[in-house]
Design a protein around this motif. Structure first.
Motif, PDB file in Angstrom:
ATOM      1  N   UNK A 124       2.441   2.858   4.918  1.00 34.32           N
ATOM      2  CA  UNK A 124       3.531   3.355   5.753  1.00 34.32           C
ATOM      3  C   UNK A 124       3.153   4.603   6.541  1.00 34.32           C
ATOM      4  N   UNK A 125       2.061   5.235   6.182  1.00 34.42           N
ATOM      5  CA  UNK A 125       1.611   6.443   6.839  1.00 34.42           C
ATOM      6  C   UNK A 125       2.082   7.693   6.124  1.00 34.42           C
ATOM      7  N   UNK A 126       1.245   8.716   6.133  1.00 35.57           N
ATOM      8  CA  UNK A 126       1.609  10.003   5.560  1.00 35.57           C
ATOM      9  C   UNK A 126       1.226  11.097   6.554  1.00 35.57           C
ATOM     10  N   UNK A 167      -6.690  18.864   1.698  1.00 39.29           N
ATOM     11  CA  UNK A 167      -5.721  17.906   1.196  1.00 39.29           C
ATOM     12  C   UNK A 167      -6.470  16.697   0.670  1.00 39.29           C
ATOM     13  N   UNK A 168      -5.860  16.010  -0.276  1.00 37.60           N
ATOM     14  CA  UNK A 168      -6.419  14.769  -0.791  1.00 37.60           C
ATOM     15  C   UNK A 168      -5.369  13.677  -0.673  1.00 37.60           C
ATOM     16  N   UNK A 181       0.852  -1.175   0.000  1.00 40.77           N
ATOM     17  CA  UNK A 181       0.000   0.000   0.000  1.00 40.77           C
ATOM     18  C   UNK A 181       0.892   1.230   0.000  1.00 40.77           C
ATOM     19  N   UNK A 182       0.756   2.063  -1.013  1.00 46.06           N
ATOM     20  CA  UNK A 182       1.575   3.258  -1.148  1.00 46.06           C
ATOM     21  C   UNK A 182       0.693   4.486  -0.980  1.00 46.06           C
ATOM     22  N   UNK A 183       0.992   5.280   0.042  1.00 48.37           N
ATOM     23  CA  UNK A 183       0.209   6.456   0.363  1.00 48.37           C
ATOM     24  C   UNK A 183       0.917   7.718  -0.102  1.00 48.37           C
ATOM     25  N   UNK A 184       0.121   8.731  -0.418  1.00 47.49           N
ATOM     26  CA  UNK A 184       0.669  10.018  -0.813  1.00 47.49           C
ATOM     27  C   UNK A 184      -0.359  11.106  -0.539  1.00 47.49           C
TER      28      UNK A 184
END
Length: 116
Positions: free
Chosen positions: A108-110, A18-19, A4-7
Protein backbone atom coordinates in the motif's frame (compact mmCIF):
# COMPACT_ATOMS: atom_id res chain seq x y z
CA UNK A 1 -4.89 -14.12 -1.20
CA UNK A 2 -1.56 -12.33 -1.51
CA UNK A 3 -1.03 -9.36 0.76
CA UNK A 4 2.01 -7.15 1.30
CA UNK A 5 2.06 -5.16 4.54
CA UNK A 6 4.60 -2.36 4.79
CA UNK A 7 5.79 -0.51 7.87
CA UNK A 8 8.62 1.68 9.12
CA UNK A 9 8.03 4.95 7.33
CA UNK A 10 7.97 8.29 9.08
CA UNK A 11 9.54 11.71 9.47
CA UNK A 12 13.29 11.96 10.00
CA UNK A 13 15.91 14.68 9.84
CA UNK A 14 18.58 14.72 7.14
CA UNK A 15 21.33 12.26 8.02
CA UNK A 16 18.95 10.05 9.95
CA UNK A 17 17.98 6.43 9.36
CA UNK A 18 14.85 4.38 8.85
CA UNK A 19 14.22 0.69 8.33
CA UNK A 20 11.28 -0.33 6.17
CA UNK A 21 9.69 -3.76 6.41
CA UNK A 22 7.42 -5.60 4.01
CA UNK A 23 5.75 -8.80 5.15
CA UNK A 24 4.22 -10.97 2.45
CA UNK A 25 1.43 -13.41 3.18
CA UNK A 26 -0.49 -15.82 1.01
CA UNK A 27 2.53 -16.60 -1.14
CA UNK A 28 5.37 -19.09 -0.90
CA UNK A 29 8.92 -17.77 -0.89
CA UNK A 30 9.70 -20.37 -3.52
CA UNK A 31 7.14 -18.91 -5.93
CA UNK A 32 8.61 -15.40 -5.81
CA UNK A 33 10.62 -14.49 -8.88
CA UNK A 34 11.76 -11.06 -7.70
CA UNK A 35 11.08 -8.60 -4.91
CA UNK A 36 12.15 -5.12 -4.00
CA UNK A 37 11.42 -1.53 -3.12
CA UNK A 38 10.25 1.33 -5.30
CA UNK A 39 9.51 4.93 -4.46
CA UNK A 40 7.44 7.71 -5.93
CA UNK A 41 7.75 11.39 -5.11
CA UNK A 42 4.99 13.89 -5.94
CA UNK A 43 5.00 14.72 -9.64
CA UNK A 44 7.57 12.04 -10.45
CA UNK A 45 7.39 8.53 -11.81
CA UNK A 46 7.80 5.49 -9.63
CA UNK A 47 11.39 4.28 -9.64
CA UNK A 48 13.31 1.25 -8.45
CA UNK A 49 15.22 1.84 -5.23
CA UNK A 50 16.56 -1.64 -4.46
CA UNK A 51 15.61 -5.17 -5.35
CA UNK A 52 16.45 -8.84 -5.35
CA UNK A 53 16.63 -10.64 -8.66
CA UNK A 54 15.57 -14.26 -9.08
CA UNK A 55 19.20 -15.37 -8.64
CA UNK A 56 19.46 -13.40 -5.35
CA UNK A 57 21.67 -10.73 -6.83
CA UNK A 58 20.71 -7.16 -5.94
CA UNK A 59 20.08 -3.93 -7.79
CA UNK A 60 20.29 -0.41 -6.39
CA UNK A 61 19.46 2.96 -7.82
CA UNK A 62 22.60 5.03 -8.27
CA UNK A 63 21.18 7.67 -5.96
CA UNK A 64 21.03 5.29 -2.98
CA UNK A 65 24.13 3.14 -3.46
CA UNK A 66 26.23 3.09 -0.32
CA UNK A 67 23.36 4.42 1.80
CA UNK A 68 20.53 1.89 1.43
CA UNK A 69 20.68 -1.87 1.93
CA UNK A 70 18.04 -4.41 0.98
CA UNK A 71 17.79 -7.66 2.94
CA UNK A 72 15.26 -10.37 3.64
CA UNK A 73 14.20 -13.04 6.06
CA UNK A 74 13.01 -15.82 3.78
CA UNK A 75 11.57 -17.88 6.63
CA UNK A 76 9.23 -15.00 7.47
CA UNK A 77 8.54 -13.86 3.90
CA UNK A 78 9.79 -10.41 4.83
CA UNK A 79 11.97 -7.96 2.94
CA UNK A 80 13.66 -4.96 4.54
CA UNK A 81 15.16 -1.70 3.37
CA UNK A 82 17.71 -0.12 5.69
CA UNK A 83 18.04 3.56 4.80
CA UNK A 84 20.97 5.50 6.23
CA UNK A 85 22.26 9.02 5.66
CA UNK A 86 18.85 10.10 4.47
CA UNK A 87 18.54 13.19 2.31
CA UNK A 88 15.55 15.45 1.60
CA UNK A 89 15.48 14.09 -1.95
CA UNK A 90 14.72 10.65 -0.52
CA UNK A 91 11.28 11.93 0.46
CA UNK A 92 8.68 9.76 -1.26
CA UNK A 93 6.13 7.04 -0.80
CA UNK A 94 7.97 3.73 -0.71
CA UNK A 95 6.32 0.62 -2.12
CA UNK A 96 7.14 -3.03 -1.71
CA UNK A 97 6.87 -5.10 -4.89
CA UNK A 98 6.73 -8.87 -5.30
CA UNK A 99 6.82 -10.60 -8.68
CA UNK A 100 5.45 -14.07 -9.24
CA UNK A 101 5.05 -15.77 -12.60
CA UNK A 102 1.94 -14.23 -14.10
CA UNK A 103 1.38 -11.63 -11.38
CA UNK A 104 2.83 -8.52 -9.77
CA UNK A 105 1.85 -7.43 -6.27
CA UNK A 106 2.31 -4.05 -4.61
CA UNK A 107 2.13 -2.96 -1.02
CA UNK A 108 0.00 0.00 0.00
CA UNK A 109 3.01 2.28 0.34
CA UNK A 110 4.62 3.92 3.35
CA UNK A 111 5.52 7.61 3.50
CA UNK A 112 9.12 8.62 4.13
CA UNK A 113 9.73 12.30 4.77
CA UNK A 114 13.22 13.69 5.28
CA UNK A 115 13.15 17.26 6.51
CA UNK A 116 14.82 19.54 9.01
Amino acid sequence: QVQLVESGGGLVQPGGSLRLSCAASGISIFSIAAMGWYRQAPGKQRELVAGFNSDDSTNYADSVKGRFTISRDSAKNTVFLQMNSLKPEDTAVYYCKVVRIGAIYWGQGTQVTVSS
